[in-house]
Design a protein around this motif. Structure first.
Motif, PDB file in Angstrom:
ATOM      1  N   THR A 159     -21.804 -20.652 -34.728  1.00 26.88           N
ATOM      2  CA  THR A 159     -21.022 -19.561 -35.195  1.00 26.88           C
ATOM      3  C   THR A 159     -21.541 -19.120 -36.813  1.00 26.88           C
ATOM      4  O   THR A 159     -22.161 -18.085 -36.945  1.00 26.88           O
ATOM      5  CB  THR A 159     -19.439 -19.155 -35.214  1.00 26.88           C
ATOM      6  OG1 THR A 159     -19.079 -19.213 -33.791  1.00 26.88           O
ATOM      7  CG2 THR A 159     -19.050 -17.879 -35.707  1.00 26.88           C
ATOM      8  N   TRP A 160     -21.442 -20.370 -37.409  1.00 21.31           N
ATOM      9  CA  TRP A 160     -22.044 -20.144 -38.838  1.00 21.31           C
ATOM     10  C   TRP A 160     -23.498 -19.721 -38.885  1.00 21.31           C
ATOM     11  O   TRP A 160     -24.086 -19.035 -39.659  1.00 21.31           O
ATOM     12  CB  TRP A 160     -21.620 -21.493 -39.554  1.00 21.31           C
ATOM     13  CG  TRP A 160     -22.430 -21.582 -41.015  1.00 21.31           C
ATOM     14  CD1 TRP A 160     -21.800 -20.748 -41.987  1.00 21.31           C
ATOM     15  CD2 TRP A 160     -23.551 -22.256 -41.359  1.00 21.31           C
ATOM     16  NE1 TRP A 160     -22.635 -20.991 -43.171  1.00 21.31           N
ATOM     17  CE2 TRP A 160     -23.784 -21.791 -42.873  1.00 21.31           C
ATOM     18  CE3 TRP A 160     -24.480 -22.772 -40.821  1.00 21.31           C
ATOM     19  CZ2 TRP A 160     -24.631 -22.415 -43.600  1.00 21.31           C
ATOM     20  CZ3 TRP A 160     -25.253 -23.337 -41.590  1.00 21.31           C
ATOM     21  CH2 TRP A 160     -25.509 -23.203 -42.862  1.00 21.31           C
ATOM     22  N   THR A 163     -24.116 -16.047 -37.770  1.00 22.82           N
ATOM     23  CA  THR A 163     -23.620 -14.984 -38.619  1.00 22.82           C
ATOM     24  C   THR A 163     -23.863 -15.221 -40.132  1.00 22.82           C
ATOM     25  O   THR A 163     -23.611 -14.329 -41.026  1.00 22.82           O
ATOM     26  CB  THR A 163     -22.084 -15.095 -38.505  1.00 22.82           C
ATOM     27  OG1 THR A 163     -21.647 -16.316 -38.710  1.00 22.82           O
ATOM     28  CG2 THR A 163     -21.595 -14.865 -36.849  1.00 22.82           C
ATOM     29  N   SER A 239     -20.141 -12.695 -28.447  1.00 23.73           N
ATOM     30  CA  SER A 239     -19.287 -13.652 -29.418  1.00 23.73           C
ATOM     31  C   SER A 239     -19.313 -14.924 -28.879  1.00 23.73           C
ATOM     32  O   SER A 239     -18.945 -15.059 -27.759  1.00 23.73           O
ATOM     33  CB  SER A 239     -17.986 -12.928 -29.527  1.00 23.73           C
ATOM     34  OG  SER A 239     -17.100 -13.908 -30.229  1.00 23.73           O
ATOM     35  N   LEU A 240     -19.497 -16.131 -29.482  1.00 20.16           N
ATOM     36  CA  LEU A 240     -19.580 -17.398 -29.361  1.00 20.16           C
ATOM     37  C   LEU A 240     -17.850 -17.831 -29.062  1.00 20.16           C
ATOM     38  O   LEU A 240     -17.653 -18.410 -28.321  1.00 20.16           O
ATOM     39  CB  LEU A 240     -19.995 -18.192 -30.335  1.00 20.16           C
ATOM     40  CG  LEU A 240     -21.637 -18.624 -30.274  1.00 20.16           C
ATOM     41  CD1 LEU A 240     -21.906 -19.616 -31.173  1.00 20.16           C
ATOM     42  CD2 LEU A 240     -21.952 -19.255 -28.784  1.00 20.16           C
ATOM     43  N   TRP A 241     -17.251 -16.994 -30.002  1.00 21.28           N
ATOM     44  CA  TRP A 241     -15.702 -17.346 -29.740  1.00 21.28           C
ATOM     45  C   TRP A 241     -15.258 -16.779 -28.674  1.00 21.28           C
ATOM     46  O   TRP A 241     -14.168 -17.483 -27.894  1.00 21.28           O
ATOM     47  CB  TRP A 241     -14.877 -17.232 -31.134  1.00 21.28           C
ATOM     48  CG  TRP A 241     -15.061 -17.754 -32.156  1.00 21.28           C
ATOM     49  CD1 TRP A 241     -15.734 -17.341 -33.121  1.00 21.28           C
ATOM     50  CD2 TRP A 241     -15.047 -19.003 -32.603  1.00 21.28           C
ATOM     51  NE1 TRP A 241     -15.982 -18.265 -34.439  1.00 21.28           N
ATOM     52  CE2 TRP A 241     -15.333 -19.562 -33.831  1.00 21.28           C
ATOM     53  CE3 TRP A 241     -14.222 -19.952 -31.640  1.00 21.28           C
ATOM     54  CZ2 TRP A 241     -15.398 -20.456 -34.339  1.00 21.28           C
ATOM     55  CZ3 TRP A 241     -14.123 -21.191 -32.194  1.00 21.28           C
ATOM     56  CH2 TRP A 241     -14.701 -21.627 -33.618  1.00 21.28           C
TER      57      TRP A 241
END
Length: 698
Positions: A159-160, A163, A239-241
């Motif tokens: 995610t980091w 993004t 979204s990865l989450w």
């Protein structure tokens, strides 16, 4: 608390399993959502990492690190190679990609088995992790707890990167606006290759780390691929989450669901997948300019044919109409009503094929005749896929569902004493048509890749029912030993291969003839008009949804006839006969023949059966490899199928054309449209307008 205590270990197992699926699905989501590649070989990338890690594992930390590095690197290289393989298909849509990557999966799976063996490979982990720890009073494997921590860190790191870094910005730009990315000096193709390499690396790393959880062995890649597709559909592509949450939910269903509700667990995943896809397609707008039109890559055969035609001398002088000729020079009225030269030319392949099929029993041995009968059954399944994919513009990977309904209906009818062939055919077709009518509303609203995923979910749900409903289907053991079918009332049961083949040939000829009559009628032309210019058809007042539903029901009935024939010819039935692999074979047969060629679909089915069962007989154990080569060669060499070799003529069933997948690949340079699993496809307004009702041109 007692309930929580009783199911604590399965619940933690579900988290570990779900996080493993997340690592795999993150790569699949990256490849599809960013690079626009529907990669059905993603499970093979996982298997590459799993086998490599298992081979290098020796129970030490060094062995684990070496296996992780080697497995990740091998899968990364395979992902980069996949980028090169799919680059020529950027404008041909997801259907061509799916067939190519499925063929590569067959080739890769066969090579892995030949290299590592057909047995499950044991995996050794470091001694510290090869133990149990106490978790709220329960003993739990230390390795799985360690894997949970690693997967959470990987999710946070991914995610980091996406993004907060320049690399992630380039990846997002490649998905949203590749032209703008190119204007900034970055190569969209390089980003495309990097994304697929990263997706392969994720799958390989998941294979190495997940090998102690899902060990490498036959069937591992298919299982991982199906579960990853469910995760991607449920979590979406943005979204990865969301993918993380969907993966954990799938893992809990697979572990905790089995212990809490074992009867429902096999159905929950694909039912949820189908429900999400249907709801998303309901809230999306219908296809715009036409869900069947798509740009295709240059066809070398068509280009050469066009050049030759341009050099041929044309007619000289103005043409004269028949109505201007003197009466004495006109042909008799009865002669004018005979089929013209063009009609005979279009019917020639059908007549030649029919003659060859009639002569087969005199030319082949008993085993080959039996294979020819099976090819006719698979051919009817392929023709039903042609109706949906080529004419209705609904590419399907789940047509084995009505095929299975027809097959099991015939087997149970025979077991109950209903052995007359025409009765079995009619009742099986009726049962399959009812099934298609029930699931049809969930299919006809969606377009393109969403249709592929919905029909895949329907097929997998049907497979789960087949395995669970043992009283009707025999479960994994299948059905065998039912009475032989009688060709007509009062006849004897057919046992000889030649008798069974002749029966299958008569049924197939009647079914194909009826299909051709419908497709050549005004109803068939309206269906083709719906595929080519849906928005304009709707604006003209045509009930497009009704057309598609009727086509779906009729195609289901035709598939049911094919399933009935398969049971009659084989005299046994197993879940493998109606599984995902058969659905992919039917779709390949359609692409081989040309997506709107009925006769081409029959020829494609014959080629597949010959490759799988006859040619592979001389090279035992390599049937999947040969079929994979056939998949790959077909996608590259025959972009318009066999029908395209005849100049796009209808040749007994319509003109050849590129697969009606609907769009190009999102994110790929030059792609004509965008697509994802969240709704209807979006197309550039380039489809031709239909003519008035009843006169629409296919």
């Amino acid at each position: 608390m007692e309930l929580l205590d009783a199911h604590l270990v399965p619940a933690v197992d579900g988290v570990a399993f779900g996080l493993l699926l997340f690592v795999v699905a993150a790569g699949l989501s990256l490849a599809f959502g960013t690079a626009g590649v529907l990669n059905l070989s993603h499970g093979t990338l996982y298997a590459i990492g799993a086998y490599t890690g298992a081979e290098l594992s020796d129970g030490t930390w060094g062995g684990l690190a070496l296996g992780l590095a080697a497995g990740t690197a091998a899968a990364c290289v395979a992902g980069a190679g996949l980028s090169a393989a799919t680059a020529p298909l950027a404008r041909r849509g997801h259907l061509a990609q799916a067939l190519l990557t499925f063929g590569l999966a067959l080739i890769g799976g066969d090579l892995l088995i030949q290299f590592f063996g057909a047995d499950e490979v044991p995996v050794r982990v470091p001694e510290v992790l090869d133990s149990s720890v106490t978790l709220l009073g329960h003993r739990y494997p230390a390795y799985r707890l360690c894997f949970i921590v690693m997967a959470v860190l990987l999710a946070a790191f991914g995610t980091w990167v996406l993004t907060r870094t320049r690399m992630g910005a380039a990846v997002r730009a490649a998905a949203d606006d590749p032209q703008m990315l190119a204007a900034t000096g970055h190569s969209p193709r390089a980003v495309h290759t990097g994304v697929l390499a990263a997706a392969g690396a994720l799958a390989g790393a998941a294979g190495v780390l997940g090998a102690p959880i899902i060990g490498p062995g036959p069937g591992t890649s298919e299982n991982v691929l199906m579960l990853s597709l469910v995760v991607v559909v449920l979590g979406g592509l943005r979204s990865l989450w969301a993918t993380f949450a969907a993966a954990v939910a799938v893992g809990e269903v697979q572990t905790l669901g089995v212990s809490v509700a074992p009867e429902l667990a096999p159905y929950l995943l694909f039912a949820a997948m189908a429900a999400v896809l249907v709801l998303r397609s309901r809230f999306a707008e219908p296809a715009g300019a036409g869900h069947g039109s798509e740009a295709s890559g240059p066809d070398p055969v068509a280009r050469l044919r066009g050049r030759l035609a341009g050099r041929l001398p044309g007619p000289k002088g103005p043409s004269v109409g028949l109505d201007r000729l003197p009466r004495r020079n006109r042909a008799p009225a009865w002669l004018a009503r005979l089929p013209g030269r063009a009609a005979w030319w279009r019917a020639a392949p059908l007549l030649v094929l029919l003659g060859v099929l009639i002569a087969l029993p005199a030319l082949l041995d008993a085993y080959s005749i039996s294979l020819a009968g099976s090819a006719l059954a698979l051919g009817l399944l392929a023709v039903s896929v042609t109706v949906l994919t080529g004419y209705a513009g609904l590419p399907t990977l789940g047509q084995t569902a009505p095929f299975a309904v027809g097959a099991y209906a015939t087997a149970n009818l025979a077991d109950a004493g209903w052995t007359v062939g025409p009765v079995q055919i009619v009742l099986s077709a009726l049962a399959a048509a009812v099934f298609a009518a029930v699931v049809g509303p969930a299919v006809i609203r969606a377009r393109g890749t969403t249709v592929l995923m919905i029909t895949l979910a329907i097929g997998e749900l049907t497979g789960a029912v087949v395995n669970q409903l043992k009283s009707v289907t025999g479960g994994a053991d299948g059905l065998v030993g039912f009475p032989a079918t009688q060709a007509l009332w009062g006849g004897e049961g057919m046992l000889e291969e030649s008798e069974l083949y002749n029966y299958a040939l008569v049924v197939a000829v009647v079914a194909v003839a009826l299909t051709l009559l419908v497709l050549r009628s005004p109803a068939g032309k309206l269906l083709s008009g719906t595929r080519g210019a849906e928005a304009r058809m709707r604006a003209s007042g045509h009930p497009v949804g009704r057309y598609l539903l009727v086509a779906h029901i009729c195609a289901g009935a035709l598939a049911g006839v094919g399933g009935s024939l398969m049971v009659t010819v084989q005299q046994y039935l197993s879940p493998a006969d109606v599984g995902f692999e058969i659905a992919a074979f039917a779709l390949l047969a359609v692409v081989i023949g040309g997506t709107t060629s009925v006769i081409g679909a029959l020829l494609g089915a014959g080629l597949i059966v010959a490759t799988r069962d006859w040619v592979a007989g001389s090279w035992p154990g390599h049937g999947p490899l040969l079929l994979g080569v056939l998949f790959v060669a077909t996608v590259y060499v025959l972009p318009r199928g066999l029908a395209g070799l005849r100049g796009g003529g209808s040749g007994g069933g319509g003109q050849g054309g590129p697969p009606s997948d609907t769009t190009g690949s999102p994110g790929a340079p030059g792609a004509p449209g965008t697509s994802d699993t969240s709704g209807a496809e979006k197309q550039p307004p380039s489809a031709p307008a239909p003519t008035p009702a009843g006169k629409a041109s296919p």
